[in-house]
Design a protein around this motif. Structure first.
Motif, PDB file in Angstrom:
ATOM      1  N   THR A 127     -10.336   2.967   3.216  1.00  0.00           N
ATOM      2  CA  THR A 127     -11.294   3.118   2.169  1.00  0.00           C
ATOM      3  C   THR A 127     -11.118   1.703   1.064  1.00  0.00           C
ATOM      4  O   THR A 127     -12.025   1.806   0.271  1.00  0.00           O
ATOM      5  N   SER A 128     -10.164   1.274   1.449  1.00  0.00           N
ATOM      6  CA  SER A 128      -9.784  -0.091   0.555  1.00  0.00           C
ATOM      7  C   SER A 128      -9.714  -1.403   1.235  1.00  0.00           C
ATOM      8  O   SER A 128      -9.049  -2.314   0.784  1.00  0.00           O
ATOM      9  N   GLU A 129     -10.221  -1.349   2.383  1.00  0.00           N
ATOM     10  CA  GLU A 129     -10.147  -2.617   3.192  1.00  0.00           C
ATOM     11  C   GLU A 129     -10.857  -3.801   2.454  1.00  0.00           C
ATOM     12  O   GLU A 129     -10.165  -5.045   2.640  1.00  0.00           O
ATOM     13  N   PHE A 130     -11.688  -3.933   1.611  1.00  0.00           N
ATOM     14  CA  PHE A 130     -12.177  -4.932   0.756  1.00  0.00           C
ATOM     15  C   PHE A 130     -11.313  -5.439   0.038  1.00  0.00           C
ATOM     16  O   PHE A 130     -10.948  -6.795  -0.299  1.00  0.00           O
TER      17      PHE A 130
ATOM     18  N   LEU B 135      -4.168  -2.413  10.924  1.00  0.00           N
ATOM     19  CA  LEU B 135      -4.152  -3.545  10.142  1.00  0.00           C
ATOM     20  C   LEU B 135      -3.758  -4.971  10.888  1.00  0.00           C
ATOM     21  O   LEU B 135      -4.175  -6.050  10.812  1.00  0.00           O
ATOM     22  N   ARG B 136      -2.914  -4.805  11.844  1.00  0.00           N
ATOM     23  CA  ARG B 136      -2.390  -5.937  12.692  1.00  0.00           C
ATOM     24  C   ARG B 136      -3.471  -6.459  13.620  1.00  0.00           C
ATOM     25  O   ARG B 136      -3.565  -7.613  13.858  1.00  0.00           O
TER      26      ARG B 136
ATOM     27  N   ILE C  18      -0.493  -4.400  -5.732  1.00  0.00           N
ATOM     28  CA  ILE C  18      -0.283  -2.813  -5.363  1.00  0.00           C
ATOM     29  C   ILE C  18      -1.401  -2.047  -5.136  1.00  0.00           C
ATOM     30  O   ILE C  18      -2.344  -2.040  -6.106  1.00  0.00           O
ATOM     31  N   ILE C  19      -1.701  -1.346  -4.029  1.00  0.00           N
ATOM     32  CA  ILE C  19      -2.929  -0.481  -3.648  1.00  0.00           C
ATOM     33  C   ILE C  19      -2.391   0.872  -3.758  1.00  0.00           C
ATOM     34  O   ILE C  19      -1.719   1.232  -2.726  1.00  0.00           O
ATOM     35  N   ARG C  20      -2.470   1.771  -4.732  1.00  0.00           N
ATOM     36  CA  ARG C  20      -2.061   3.247  -4.542  1.00  0.00           C
ATOM     37  C   ARG C  20      -3.342   4.280  -3.959  1.00  0.00           C
ATOM     38  O   ARG C  20      -4.272   4.097  -4.901  1.00  0.00           O
TER      39      ARG C  20
ATOM     40  N   ALA D 163       0.725  -1.273   0.051  1.00  0.00           N
ATOM     41  CA  ALA D 163      -0.100   0.095  -0.251  1.00  0.00           C
ATOM     42  C   ALA D 163       0.842   1.288   0.082  1.00  0.00           C
ATOM     43  O   ALA D 163       1.708   1.452   0.851  1.00  0.00           O
ATOM     44  N   MET D 164       0.635   2.090  -1.019  1.00  0.00           N
ATOM     45  CA  MET D 164       1.575   3.402  -1.203  1.00  0.00           C
ATOM     46  C   MET D 164       0.765   4.260  -1.665  1.00  0.00           C
ATOM     47  O   MET D 164      -0.349   4.267  -2.061  1.00  0.00           O
TER      48      MET D 164
END
Length: 181
Positions: free
Chosen positions: A75-78, A153-154, A65-67, A47-48
Motif C-alpha cells: 500500500t506504499s508503492e507510490f 519488488l524485484r 525509511i518507510i515504516r 522498509a521496516m
C-alpha cells in the motif's frame, strides 16, 4: 523454505550485496561501522515494521525509511516509486522481524475490535474495519512474507537491488534471508 543467515563478519554478507548500500546498512547496524560520512542524499530505501521495538543504527540522510505494519509495501508503492524515480535510490532493504503483530491477525480479531470500541468506535464499524483491512495487512509467516515481497519488488523494479533481511528482537541485529528454492 526460508532460512535466517547470521551476519557476524563482513565476509558473511552475500556477495551480491557487498560494496552496495545493503552492505553499508548491515555494517552500520551490526558492526558499528563509523558513520562519519556526511550523506547529501539517500542511498537506500529501508522498509521496516512500525513496531517500536526496533531502531536502526545508520547515519543521517543515508536512507529513506518507510515504516508500515510488517514493512508491507503493497500500500506504499507510490512512495517506493518516488524514492527510486526522484530520490535515485538503487537499493531496497526489506526488514521483517520476529514476533510481528501482522502475522496471524485473525487471532487478534477480538482484541482489535474491543480496543476500538474502548476508544469510542461503534462495534459494527470496528468489525467492518477489521474485516475490510485485515486481509490486506495479514502477512502469514514473517520470513515467507519478506521473501515474497522481495520477489514482487524485484519484478516491479528490475534494476533495483532488493535485499530481504530479518531483525531479531532478542539481539537487535540484522540477518540475511535465504530461500532453498
Amino acid at each position: 523454505m526460508a532460512y535466517i543467515v547470521p551476519i557476524n563478519t563482513r565476509e558473511d554478507i552475500f556477495p551480491q550485496y557487498l560494496n552496495t548500500p545493503i552492505s553499508d546498512l548491515i555494517e552500520y547496524h551490526n558492526f558499528d561501522k563509523p558513520n562519519d560520512i556526511k550523506y547529501d542524499h539517500a542511498k537506500i530505501l529501508v522498509a521496516m515494521c512500525m513496531d517500536n521495538r526496533k531502531r536502526l543504527n545508520i547515519p543521517e540522510k543515508f536512507a529513506y525509511i518507510i515504516r508500515t505494519g510488517a514493512g508491507n509495501l503493497r500500500t506504499s508503492e507510490f512512495k517506493v516509486s518516488y524514492a527510486v524515480a526522484v530520490g535515485g535510490v538503487r537499493a531496497i532493504a526489506l526488514i521483517g522481524h520476529n514476533n510481528c503483530g501482522m502475522a496471524n491477525l485473525n487471532a487478534k480479531e477480538e482484541k482489535f475490535i474491543n480496543g476500538l470500541v474502548d476508544v469510542g468506535w461503534d462495534r459494527k464499524a470496528a468489525e467492518d474495519h477489521f474485516y475490510h483491512f485485515a486481509p490486506m495487512f495479514e502477512i502469514g509467516n514473517e520470513l515467507d512474507f519478506v521473501l515474497a515481497e522481495a520477489r514482487r519488488l524485484r519484478q516491479r523494479y528490475p534494476r533495483v537491488l532488493v535485499a530481504p533481511l530479518m531483525y531479531q528482537l532478542e539481539d537487535n541485529r540484522l540477518y540475511l534471508l535465504e530461500n532453498d528454492q
